[in-house]
Design a protein around this motif. Structure first.
Motif, mmCIF file in Angstrom:
data_model
loop_
_atom_site.group_PDB
_atom_site.id
_atom_site.type_symbol
_atom_site.label_atom_id
_atom_site.label_comp_id
_atom_site.label_asym_id
_atom_site.label_seq_id
_atom_site.Cartn_x
_atom_site.Cartn_y
_atom_site.Cartn_z
ATOM 1 N N ARG A 162 -16.586 5.825 1.261
ATOM 2 C CA ARG A 162 -16.150 4.440 1.088
ATOM 3 C C ARG A 162 -16.487 3.600 2.326
ATOM 4 N NH1 ARG A 162 -11.030 5.233 0.814
ATOM 5 N NH2 ARG A 162 -10.667 4.609 2.958
ATOM 6 N N TYR A 169 -10.745 -1.346 1.479
ATOM 7 C CA TYR A 169 -9.629 -0.606 0.879
ATOM 8 C C TYR A 169 -8.436 -1.548 0.898
ATOM 9 C CZ TYR A 169 -7.881 4.147 -0.254
ATOM 10 O OH TYR A 169 -7.404 5.281 -0.872
ATOM 11 N N ARG A 269 -3.286 1.500 -1.622
ATOM 12 C CA ARG A 269 -4.597 0.871 -1.493
ATOM 13 C C ARG A 269 -5.366 1.023 -2.804
ATOM 14 N NH1 ARG A 269 -2.802 -0.809 2.614
ATOM 15 N NH2 ARG A 269 -3.625 -0.711 4.738
ATOM 16 N N ALA A 271 -9.469 0.322 -3.753
ATOM 17 C CA ALA A 271 -10.751 -0.129 -3.221
ATOM 18 C C ALA A 271 -11.212 -1.400 -3.930
ATOM 19 C CB ALA A 271 -11.805 0.964 -3.376
#
Length: 500
Positions: A162, A169, A269, A271
């Motif tokens: 990521r 995030y 979180r 993304a």
């Protein structure tokens, strides 16, 4: 071997995705930095939605054996009437994450997945023309630059994939949960009544004690704070756990040894996006939240089952335009709903005494069946439904209970015998389920290389014909007022152009 798909992280999402790819003859390389499977995995429940997904691949029966079921489904510790969910549906089962992962490891190896323990992804780059990804892998054998078709990050909340893809995030920390999880040695006779099951303090803090065998108990604590936790360096200790148990239950923990203990803290979180070119995110790399109602594993396995058949369609050349984009569209919404409902539950639990009026109001709302069913499906990964819309055709009725969902557990009678609907999806292909009683319902000429036809006797309250995607979602049925023209649109949308 042709260029593989590289999956990073051998947790539930990575293992399930590797299996989904390999069963469709897509070479998969699964890498994990640990030298072997970690047995210190905290999750311990598989809910109805997760079991249904595993059932569709023939993986659930072994996991059900010898397990304890949880008869109740709750939202912020408020009981939900799960029997009002159209069914029949599964109960939540107490299945340790390590047991699920062992099942998936065995399946992955059986399918020929190249599983590489002790291998770390240190970087990657996408080709300027977007045609491939080069992953840099490091193990005891040295460094390797592996060219792959796609790279999927299932590498947890601190995902290097990521970060390398430049994906934010997004979330908030207005409630932080901290606690200790692990397994301890304790004689069952020494466990106080207050230490069995799930209990709450007036402030909403939680303690869970669950026997794993006569001499071992899984312990889990959750304490709420508005400040980031400050833990001592190193692993959690039995003394620290003892202090937590005294604080939460008022009784001494008479454990003699800690098999393993871990401090944890939870943030929420989701993304910003689950795809960047040929790089995808799944599991905790895509979304992370408090592991309530078994939703952590549920969202992870759901990501894998959704993404696997879509990548395979691209690799084998029959994917319709935009199919891979639907992964983000569908699963980002699912991740958002998981994060949102769990944050709402935490708000109703912390501080529990001050939230009493909100809890009383919600209890009143739960007397309405629609509210009860919506929340029950949400927290067990049975909902919400995936939108099924086809350009140029009217939308189905708003209260359609089948479109975009998996069918309830049922068996159908075919000419060769009775079969569970889930079994028809074991091959990972689409299914046209013709329940017209062998009267010659619609066919899938032009799609038989991607869609199986199962003809069976009618099922009460079900339409005569249904089209199932490889992940089990109902993509079309003739009870929605849609005819065969919409069926062809659905086939083209999810399975590409007809051949022949």
């Amino acid at each position: 071997m042709s260029e593989p798909v590289v999956v990073v992280g051998a947790g539930p999402a990575g293992l399930m995705l590797a299996c989904e790819l390999a069963m469709r003859d897509v070479p998969a390389v699964l890498v994990d930095p640990h030298p072997a499977q970690r047995l210190e995995a905290p999750a311990m429940a598989i809910n109805a939605g997760t079991l249904e997904l595993l059932d569709q691949r023939g993986l659930a029966d072994g996991l059900r054996e010898g397990t304890v079921t949880f008869p109740e489904v709750r939202f912020a510790d408020l009981p939900l009437a799960f029997d009002k969910v159209p069914g029949p549906r599964e109960a939540t089962h107490m299945v340790l994450q390590s047991r699920l992962e062992k099942t998936l490891i065995d399946r992955a190896l059986e399918l020929g997945v190249d599983l590489r323990w002790g291998t770390r992804l240190t970087g990657f780059e996408q080709a300027p023309d977007g045609s491939r990804v080069t992953a840099v892998l490091v193990s005891d054998s040295g460094e390797e630059r592996l060219t792959c078709r796609y790279l999927v990050g299932c590498d947890g909340r601190d995902s290097l994939v990521r970060e390398g893809a430049g994906i934010d995030y997004v979330g908030d920390d207005w409630v932080i949960v901290r606690g200790i999880v692990g397994d301890v040695a304790i004689d069952r006779a020494d466990v106080a009544p207050e230490q069995y099951g799930l209990s709450y303090t007036p402030n909403g803090d939680q303690f869970l004690g669950a026997p794993l065998n006569p001499g071992t108990m899984r312990v889990f604590s959750a304490e709420f704070t508005t400040r980031p936790p400050e833990f001592e360096d190193g692993p959690a200790t039995l003394e620290q756990l003892g202090a937590v148990v005294r604080r939460l239950t008022g009784t001494e923990l008479k454990a003699t040894e800690a098999h393993w203990l871990r401090h944890y803290s939870i943030i929420t979180r989701n993304a910003e996006r689950y795809r960047e070119g040929r790089v995808f995110l799944a599991g905790d790399a895509a979304h992370v939240h408090y592991p309530y109602n078994g939703q952590g594993i549920g969202t992870a396995v759901g990501d894998a089952v959704n993404l696997g058949w879509k990548i395979a369609a691209e690799v084998h050349g029959w994917a319709p335009e935009g199919l891979l984009d639907t992964y983000h569209e569908e699963r980002h919404a699912a991740g958002r709903m998981a994060c949102m409902n769990i944050q709402a539950q935490l708000a109703l639990l912390y501080p529990r005494a001050l939230a009493r009026y909100m809890r009383e109001m919600l209890a009143e709302f739960l007397t309405f069946d629609d509210v009860n069913v919506f929340l029950a499906e949400l927290v067990t990964n049975l909902g919400p439904a995936v939108p099924m819309r086809y350009e140029g055709f009217p939308e189905p009725p708003e209260r359609d209970r089948l479109l975009g969902r998996r069918l309830p557990r049922a068996r159908v009678k075919t000419a060769s015998g009775e079969v569970a609907v889930a079994e028809t999806l074991h091959g990972g292909r689409g299914v046209l389920l013709d329940l017209s009683g062998h009267t010659g319902g619609p066919d899938v000429d032009g799609w038989t290389d991607r869609v199986d036809v199962v003809r069976a006797q009618p099922v009460a309250d079900w339409p005569a014909t249904l089209l199932l995607r490889p992940d089990g979602c109902v993509a079309w049925h003739d009870g929605a007022g849609w005819g065969e023209d919409v069926l062809r649109a659905a086939l083209t949308t999810w399975f590409g152009a007809a051949t022949g």
